[in-house]
Design an enzyme around this catalytic site. Sequence first.
Site, PDB file in Angstrom:
ATOM      1  N   LYS A 187     -37.438  86.008  -7.489  1.00 11.62           N
ATOM      2  CA  LYS A 187     -36.735  86.535  -8.662  1.00 11.62           C
ATOM      3  C   LYS A 187     -37.418  87.839  -9.030  1.00 11.62           C
ATOM      4  O   LYS A 187     -38.646  87.881  -9.168  1.00 11.62           O
ATOM      5  CB  LYS A 187     -36.801  85.554  -9.831  1.00 11.62           C
TER       6      LYS A 187
ATOM      7  N   ASP B 245     -46.504  81.759 -21.220  1.00 10.56           N
ATOM      8  CA  ASP B 245     -46.296  82.100 -19.810  1.00 10.56           C
ATOM      9  C   ASP B 245     -47.030  83.382 -19.440  1.00 10.56           C
ATOM     10  O   ASP B 245     -46.710  84.034 -18.451  1.00 10.56           O
ATOM     11  CB  ASP B 245     -44.792  82.237 -19.523  1.00 10.56           C
TER      12      ASP B 245
HETATM   13  P1  NAD Z   1     -37.352  84.982 -28.654  1.00 10.41           P
HETATM   14  O1  NAD Z   1     -37.908  86.348 -28.846  1.00 10.41           O
HETATM   15  O2  NAD Z   1     -35.894  84.791 -28.699  1.00 10.41           O
HETATM   16  O3  NAD Z   1     -37.999  83.979 -29.745  1.00 10.41           O
HETATM   17  C1  NAD Z   1     -39.386  84.040 -30.028  1.00 10.41           C
HETATM   18  C2  NAD Z   1     -39.797  82.822 -30.813  1.00 10.41           C
HETATM   19  O4  NAD Z   1     -41.199  82.915 -31.094  1.00 10.41           O
HETATM   20  C3  NAD Z   1     -39.109  82.729 -32.181  1.00 10.41           C
HETATM   21  O5  NAD Z   1     -38.984  81.373 -32.524  1.00 10.41           O
HETATM   22  C4  NAD Z   1     -40.119  83.440 -33.084  1.00 10.41           C
HETATM   23  O6  NAD Z   1     -39.980  83.088 -34.454  1.00 10.41           O
HETATM   24  C5  NAD Z   1     -41.406  82.903 -32.503  1.00 10.41           C
HETATM   25  N1  NAD Z   1     -42.568  83.726 -32.825  1.00 10.41           N
HETATM   26  C6  NAD Z   1     -42.662  85.073 -32.750  1.00 10.41           C
HETATM   27  N2  NAD Z   1     -43.887  85.470 -33.151  1.00 10.41           N
HETATM   28  C7  NAD Z   1     -44.573  84.340 -33.501  1.00 10.41           C
HETATM   29  C8  NAD Z   1     -45.879  84.089 -33.986  1.00 10.41           C
HETATM   30  N3  NAD Z   1     -46.730  85.087 -34.186  1.00 10.41           N
HETATM   31  N4  NAD Z   1     -46.252  82.815 -34.223  1.00 10.41           N
HETATM   32  C9  NAD Z   1     -45.385  81.776 -33.991  1.00 10.41           C
HETATM   33  N5  NAD Z   1     -44.116  81.972 -33.529  1.00 10.41           N
HETATM   34  C10 NAD Z   1     -43.736  83.230 -33.290  1.00 10.41           C
HETATM   35  O7  NAD Z   1     -37.976  84.461 -27.286  1.00 10.41           O
HETATM   36  P2  NAD Z   1     -37.408  83.353 -26.292  1.00 10.41           P
HETATM   37  O8  NAD Z   1     -36.545  84.007 -25.276  1.00 10.41           O
HETATM   38  O9  NAD Z   1     -36.904  82.208 -27.064  1.00 10.41           O
HETATM   39  O10 NAD Z   1     -38.755  82.937 -25.522  1.00 10.41           O
HETATM   40  C11 NAD Z   1     -39.762  82.213 -26.188  1.00 10.41           C
HETATM   41  C12 NAD Z   1     -40.999  82.180 -25.331  1.00 10.41           C
HETATM   42  O11 NAD Z   1     -40.719  81.475 -24.129  1.00 10.41           O
HETATM   43  C13 NAD Z   1     -41.527  83.551 -24.891  1.00 10.41           C
HETATM   44  O12 NAD Z   1     -42.930  83.546 -24.993  1.00 10.41           O
HETATM   45  C14 NAD Z   1     -41.100  83.646 -23.443  1.00 10.41           C
HETATM   46  O13 NAD Z   1     -41.918  84.510 -22.695  1.00 10.41           O
HETATM   47  C15 NAD Z   1     -41.265  82.195 -23.038  1.00 10.41           C
HETATM   48  N6  NAD Z   1     -40.544  81.796 -21.820  1.00 10.41           N
HETATM   49  C16 NAD Z   1     -41.153  80.868 -21.026  1.00 10.41           C
HETATM   50  C17 NAD Z   1     -40.537  80.449 -19.868  1.00 10.41           C
HETATM   51  C18 NAD Z   1     -41.198  79.406 -19.010  1.00 10.41           C
HETATM   52  O14 NAD Z   1     -40.712  79.143 -17.915  1.00 10.41           O
HETATM   53  N7  NAD Z   1     -42.236  78.755 -19.474  1.00 10.41           N
HETATM   54  C19 NAD Z   1     -39.295  80.973 -19.511  1.00 10.41           C
HETATM   55  C20 NAD Z   1     -38.662  81.881 -20.359  1.00 10.41           C
HETATM   56  C21 NAD Z   1     -39.314  82.287 -21.514  1.00 10.41           C
END
Ligand code: NAD
Length: 322
Positions: free
Chosen positions: A67, A223
């Site tokens: 990817k 991540d």
């Molecule tokens: P998003 O930007 O839509 O949402 C971010 C979330 O984090 C919101 O709920 C926001 O309120 C919260 N947030 C922001 N700053 C914060 C803080 N200081 N303290 C606590 N909460 C806080 O992002 P998303 O697309 O929903 O992704 C969320 C997370 O998941 C990201 O870190 C992204 O990199 C990760 N992610 C992980 C995988 C995986 O495979 N593990 C895959 C995709 C995304």
Amino acid sequence: MLIVPEREIAGLVTPEAAFEAVEAVFAAMASGTAWNFPVVREALGHADALYGFKGGFDRAGMALGLKAGGYWPRNLETHGIINHQSTVFLFDPDTGRLDAMVGGNLLTALRTAAASAVSIRHLARQDAKVLGMVGAGHQSHFQLRAAVRQRSFERVVAWNYHPEMLPKLGETAAELGLPFEAVPLERLGAEADVIITITSAFAPSLMAAHVRPGTHLACMGTDTKGKQEVEAELLARATVFCDEIAQSVTIGEAQHAVAAGLIAAADIIPIGAVVNGTHPGRSSADEITLFDGTGVGLQDLAVAKAAVDLARARGVAIEVAV
Ligand code: NAD
């Protein structure tokens, strides 16, 4: 060569299809027939973008590829497209020829939600009734939809750092027929049987003292090096499972507990071992189980392959002569 455009994915890949693909590839990883390649992630010095590759080879599922994509923080305001952009490239394992190019944006959300759902199926108590959500961003809705398929949840409690985002998650819960309540973290931990954390936080919100015995946690937001959603002490109290140990200890939630000497890499169990039956998973109703889902390239290949198979069967793939 086939192209499966982003616009077709929603009509092709269901949460169930993503679940099956991800569960199978976790099993293959644990049995050594599938492996991920080292991740490349670079700041481009252009458009403030982070760009990289996640790849691997699944010898059992015959999926080879990568990817490519990343994060362009000004996409939405400047170009009207989402900030995360990715495309999956699948190659013929027998010849190396390019087989398919697949839109990877929706697939990323589906495969991430599928990973925590796999952990819930294999690790949560059977009698789990209350689902706790920490986070209310883009991914949280997919997480909620995938999770509710795994147990007979009766209600959802949720907390978010930005509380104004919670009503939208409440709408998704309502669509799923589940009562939804925004609560403080203390109440969330005291009431939830399963907790999903899906935030982009760099400091812990959920503390060890919030979580009661018997809880299953799927920590999905961390991540990247430096991110953290839960107190490291919680991992010391829990039995820790992951998608891939190498990623868990470097870019996952476990990075902090390992750095603090609270747990060692050898304490962490790949979830695929539970899927395969070589690890028993939860051992008691009081055990805290924690899945550290960092997101591996093989998950992307697995759901992309499912998308290609479905697109081919339904005649919606675009064929390009090469
Ligand atoms: P998003 O930007 O839509 O949402 C971010 C979330 O984090 C919101 O709920 C926001 O309120 C919260 N947030 C922001 N700053 C914060 C803080 N200081 N303290 C606590 N909460 C806080 O992002 P998303 O697309 O929903 O992704 C969320 C997370 O998941 C990201 O870190 C992204 O990199 C990760 N992610 C992980 C995988 C995986 O495979 N593990 C895959 C995709 C995304």
